[in-house]
Design an enzyme around this catalytic site. Structure first.
Site, PDB file in Angstrom:
ATOM      1  N   CYS A   1      -5.198   0.633   3.411  1.00 20.65           N
ATOM      2  CA  CYS A   1      -5.267  -0.793   3.751  1.00 20.65           C
ATOM      3  C   CYS A   1      -6.624  -1.380   3.389  1.00 20.65           C
ATOM      4  O   CYS A   1      -6.713  -2.495   2.889  1.00 20.65           O
ATOM      5  CB  CYS A   1      -5.002  -0.986   5.233  1.00 20.65           C
TER       6      CYS A   1
ATOM      7  N   HIS B   1      -6.615  -0.976  11.103  1.00 23.73           N
ATOM      8  CA  HIS B   1      -5.963  -1.605   9.956  1.00 23.73           C
ATOM      9  C   HIS B   1      -6.874  -2.711   9.422  1.00 23.73           C
ATOM     10  O   HIS B   1      -7.446  -3.466  10.207  1.00 23.73           O
ATOM     11  CB  HIS B   1      -4.612  -2.180  10.385  1.00 23.73           C
TER      12      HIS B   1
ATOM     13  N   GLN C   1       0.813  -1.230   0.000  1.00 23.16           N
ATOM     14  CA  GLN C   1       0.000   0.000   0.000  1.00 23.16           C
ATOM     15  C   GLN C   1       0.839   1.269   0.000  1.00 23.16           C
ATOM     16  O   GLN C   1       0.325   2.334  -0.373  1.00 23.16           O
ATOM     17  CB  GLN C   1      -0.955  -0.003   1.198  1.00 23.16           C
TER      18      GLN C   1
END
Ligand SMILES: *[C@@H]1O[C@H](CO)[C@@H](O)[C@H](O)[C@H]1NC(C)=O
Ligand SMILES: *[C@@H]1O[C@H](CO)[C@@H](O)[C@H](O)[C@H]1NC(C)=O
Ligand SMILES: *[C@@H]1O[C@H](CO)[C@@H](O)[C@H](O)[C@H]1NC(C)=O
Ligand SMILES: *[C@@H]1O[C@H](CO)[C@@H](O)[C@H](O)[C@H]1NC(C)=O
Length: 326
Positions: A132, A272, A126
């Protein structure tokens, strides 16, 4: 004579810098990750690197289910790491009642979608963008589509970064797989990586209807904290998108089953998003096999294991997957 001096100097610098001193390690580190700093910044980075290295060594001397190691983040503080790579604001992830319906099992002791066939694309990176959630989304839809059609496509994260704002997604500033699946469903498709390549920064939407390559019929949320529901979905259907809280110990993860006393376990702290591609058990500790989006040199070839069955770091707080259009 001159040659000898040069030689002695060379041996001296090699042994004094590589691989014994922390400074030599930092230089190797900077070299292998292609990073360049000016003098002042270099000494600042050296201090941070030494602190991280100490923490890693201390951890590895202890009795833990996972090891830490140097990686591309080792010259960053956790505050910097969080700013560049994680979701910095709480997301709306709380499917109080999801639509996934579990069976009663029984389930296999272990599942690994990477080994079942050609269903999981290579680990991606990323870069410094809080995207993410787009990688978790494409990873899941790539697998779901491959399982349904036999064709493994690479799908576009950048389209989600640029175009999915109407569904509470914010490009490099965060989003959620469930909301991205909703976007793909209503947008009637997502393009391939080749047709809409990743740039790691926010841009204007360039979606072209005629190039849509994968589609979502419906979004299935798994009920908040129903980790058995996730297992049911992974065992019976496909990999599942999940989110959890990354804390400073995770930044240094190298291998083994990650478990933490540092992270929280509720919907408001997840920062995340990743993809569960299977599960297993190691020396009595059950774990998830998780695909990350920090490149293939991070962790175990880009993957990590995280303890399963305890909602570790909130990993069961907001999981989802899409149903493909056939
Ligand atoms: C290491 O930890 C495990 C599990 O917590 C425990 O069973 C084992 O006895 C410990 N080993 C040592 C050497 O402390
Ligand atoms: C959460 O949802 C509310 C209402 O739809 C919205 O205003 C807010 O921006 C959302 N938060 C995030 C981080 O997307
Ligand atoms: C799934 O969750 C998202 C929020 O994360 C929500 O917008 C969506 O309506 C939910 N979908 C279903 C089918 O419940
Ligand atoms: C979070 O962890 C605490 C402490 O271990 C536990 O009591 C609680 O039930 C957990 N909550 C969730 C939603 O998993």
């Amino acid at each position: 004579m001159k040659i000898l001096v040069v030689l002695i100097f060379a041996v001296y610098s090699v042994t004094s810098l590589y691989p014994f001193s922390e400074e030599g390690k930092l230089q190797l580190h900077l070299f292998s990750y292609n990073k360049e700093y000016d003098m002042e910044e270099y000494y600042h980075r050296l201090q941070i690197f030494i602190e991280n290295k100490r923490r890693i060594d201390y951890h590895n001397e202890g009795n833990h289910t996972f090891t830490m190691g140097l990686n591309q983040f080792s010259d960053l503080t956790f505050a910097e790491f969080r700013k560049y790579f994680l979701l910095t604001e709480p997301q709306n992830c709380s499917a109080t009642k999801g639509s996934h319906v579990s069976s009663n099992g029984p389930y296999p002791d272990s599942v690994d979608w990477r080994k079942k066939g050609h269903y999981v694309t290579a680990v991606k990176n990323q870069g410094p963008c809080g995207s993410c959630w787009t990688f978790s989304t494409t990873g899941c839809l790539e697998s779901v589509t491959a399982i349904a059609t036999g064709k493994l496509l690479q799908l576009s994260e950048q389209q989600l970064v640029d175009c999915a704002q109407a569904f509470n997604n914010h490009g490099c500033n965060g989003g959620l797989p469930s909301q991205a699946f909703e976007y793909i469903k209503y947008n009637k498709g997502i393009m391939t990586e080749d047709d809409y390549p990743y740039t790691a920064h926010d841009d204007t939407c360039k979606f072209k209807t005629d190039l849509a390559a994968a589609f979502v019929k419906d979004v299935v949320n798994i009920t908040k904290y129903d980790e058995m529901g996730m297992l049911d979905a992974v065992a019976r259907f496909n990999p599942v998108s999940l989110a959890y809280e990354v804390t400073s110990d995770f930044m240094h993860y190298d291998g083994g089953v990650y478990t933490s006393m540092e992270c929280h376990n509720t919907t408001d702290t997840v920062n995340h998003a990743v993809l569960a591609v299977g599960y297993g058990e190691e020396k009595g500790t059950p774990y998830w096999i998780v695909k990350n989006s920090w490149g293939s040199s991070w962790g175990m070839k880009g993957y990590f294991f995280i303890e399963r069955g305890k909602n570790m770091c909130g990993l069961a707080a907001c999981s989802s997957y899409p149903l493909p259009v056939l």
